[in-house]
Enzyme design. Structure first.
Site, short mmCIF file in Angstrom:
data_model
loop_
_atom_site.label_atom_id
_atom_site.label_comp_id
_atom_site.label_asym_id
_atom_site.label_seq_id
_atom_site.Cartn_x
_atom_site.Cartn_y
_atom_site.Cartn_z
N LYS A 94 16.30 -6.79 12.29
CA LYS A 94 16.33 -8.16 12.83
C LYS A 94 16.04 -9.24 11.80
CE LYS A 94 15.65 -7.54 17.74
NZ LYS A 94 15.50 -6.06 17.91
N GLU A 116 14.11 -16.96 21.80
CA GLU A 116 13.64 -16.31 23.02
C GLU A 116 13.55 -14.83 22.72
OE1 GLU A 116 17.06 -14.35 23.01
OE2 GLU A 116 17.09 -16.50 22.75
N SER A 383 17.70 1.75 12.79
CA SER A 383 17.55 0.30 12.88
C SER A 383 16.11 -0.19 12.73
CB SER A 383 18.14 -0.20 14.20
OG SER A 383 17.55 0.46 15.30
C1 LIG Z 1 16.11 -5.24 18.81
C2 LIG Z 1 16.35 -3.91 18.28
C3 LIG Z 1 17.54 -3.20 18.57
C4 LIG Z 1 18.60 -3.72 19.51
O1 LIG Z 1 19.24 -4.88 19.10
P1 LIG Z 1 20.75 -4.88 18.57
O2 LIG Z 1 21.12 -6.31 18.56
O3 LIG Z 1 21.55 -4.06 19.53
O4 LIG Z 1 20.74 -4.27 17.23
C5 LIG Z 1 17.73 -1.96 17.99
N1 LIG Z 1 16.80 -1.41 17.17
C6 LIG Z 1 15.64 -2.05 16.89
C7 LIG Z 1 14.66 -1.37 16.00
C8 LIG Z 1 15.38 -3.31 17.43
O5 LIG Z 1 14.21 -3.92 17.15
#
Ligand SMILES: *Cc1c(COP(=O)(O)O)cnc(C)c1O
Length: 401
Positions: A94, A116, A383
């Site tokens: 993010k 938000e 992610s």
């Molecule tokens: C917020 C988040 C997501 C989901 O958001 P996307 O916009 O679909 O990438 C996925 N993995 C993590 C670690 C997150 O914090």
């Protein structure tokens, strides 16, 4: 697979029949200003240099691609590589986007940013960048989520952000979103609205994708250097879709690279307690764009469920809807239980604790790899890191910390 894949969006933000700007007249002015500013700064050499510098020295990029040997052996098929977004500053992908939007806000002369957040992760990433850029920051959050995510609320406050409790409607993410939109319309002269995923009205889906595309650009180069060829498949979890879109985008023209977006099947697609908009939803308009969403027969947005707060969203970015329609990417799902299993498995086999969101991608990627040949490879987007989820896992398994 479609060889004639078209890059999008068009000038008005359409990805095929998806995307666009379904907003009130008052918001159009703010969106026009943003679209023009982004169109200008994205090509500005000084802006690009500053962005690259922040990604390198503040976020810690490039994140490595890691060959998960023991995980691969357990799957018994294709080689499994992990793109380590969990190693970024603040622990997930993010920050790539908030660094970009924060910098853009500064170039536009906006001293105040708003955001938000549902799970609080995007709120923390926004507050982090605002602290560094000396911007005042207000984060809208549903009252229910404020109680569920106390640690992230405290983090945001430590970073100097004001967390604004939203009590209307169901007091969750969608209500916080409406409140943020209202704030933006009222204060557009000095305020920049940081959206956290590839959703919302044009130009957000394109802009957030571009800021996250550094993930795919790096991964493509790293796979060629490390492995001598591109992976056969990419796998990423999909909430709003920003980490997946960021990974997929630089590979779209590589027609031999398959792409899998993994949605949250929660307690199972059949029971309705899930957050799988592409697998089980239908097209409609949500948060300013046309996309896939989850609603009931009366057209009301449905309550969603996932073990991972970051995937718990009733819509999805419009470009994913378009990739699905073109058949360029395939959308699948993993249940809460499968994600929890993957969380433990990666932790024990590799000493890497994944975020529960990322664990959805792992659960599917592992199955996929086990059905493939050893000379093939799968790249899974890790992610985020799982430190934030330890308490959730303990509670789910009836353990106390
Ligand atoms: C917020 C988040 C997501 C989901 O958001 P996307 O916009 O679909 O990438 C996925 N993995 C993590 C670690 C997150 O914090």
């Amino acid at each position: 697979m479609n060889d004639a894949y078209q890059a999008g969006p068009d000038g008005r933000g359409h990805f095929g029949t998806f995307g666009g700007q379904f907003v009130s007249e008052t918001l159009m002015h703010a969106l026009d200003e943003l679209r023009e500013a982004y169109g200008r700064w994205r090509k500005d050499e000084e802006f690009i240099r500053k962005m690259d510098e922040d990604l390198a020295f503040y976020v810690g990029r490039p994140s490595p691609v890691y060959y998960a040997q023991r995980y691969t052996a357990a799957a018994g098929g294709a080689r499994i590589f992990l793109k380590r977004e969990d190693l970024n500053h603040t622990g997930a992908h993010k920050i790539n986007n908030t660094v970009g939007q924060g910098l853009l806000a500064r170039h536009m002369g906006k001293k105040r940013v708003i955001a938000e957040t549902g799970a609080g992760q995007h709120g923390v990433a926004s507050a982090t960048v605002a602290a560094r850029l000396d911007q005042s920051c207000r984060v809208y959050m549903g009252e229910v989520d404020i109680h569920r995510q106390a640690i992230n609320v405290f983090r945001m406050r430590l970073l100097g952000a004001e967390v604004c409790s939203v009590t209307s409607g169901s007091a969750t993410l969608k209500d916080a979103l409406n409140e943020a939109m209202r704030d933006w319309v009222t204060n557009v002269d000095d305020t920049f609205y940081i959206i956290g995923t590839v959703a919302g009205p044009h130009p957000y889906p394109e802009m957030v994708r571009d800021f996250n595309a550094v993930v795919g650009r790096e991964a493509r180069r790293q796979m060629l250097e490390l492995h001598g060829e591109l992976p056969d498949a990419l796998v990423a979890c999909v909430g709003g879709g920003s980490n997946a879109m960021g990974l997929f985008h630089p590979f779209l023209d590589d027609v031999d690279v398959k792409m899998y977006g993994v949605e949250a099947a929660g307690r199972g697609l059949a029971g309705g307690e899930h957050a799988a908009s592409l697998c089980a939803g239908r097209p409609g308009v949500l948060h300013g764009c046309r996309t896939y969403l989850l609603d009931d027969d009366a057209g009301q947005i449905r309550h969603t469920h996932s073990v991972s707060a970051g995937l718990d969203y009733p819509g999805v970015g419009p470009e994913h809807a378009w990739l699905k329609e073109q058949g360029r990417a395939e959308y699948v799902s993993a249940t809460d239980e499968e994600a929890l299993g993957a969380f433990h498995q990666l932790t024990r086999l590799e000493g890497i604790m994944p975020a529960l969101e990322s664990a959805h991608a792992l659960a599917y990627g592992f199955k996929l790899a086990s059905d493939m040949r050893p000379d093939q490879s799968v790249l899974i987007n890790l992610s985020g890191r799982g430190d934030k989820d330890v308490q959730t896992v303990a509670e789910l398994e009836g353990l106390s910390l």
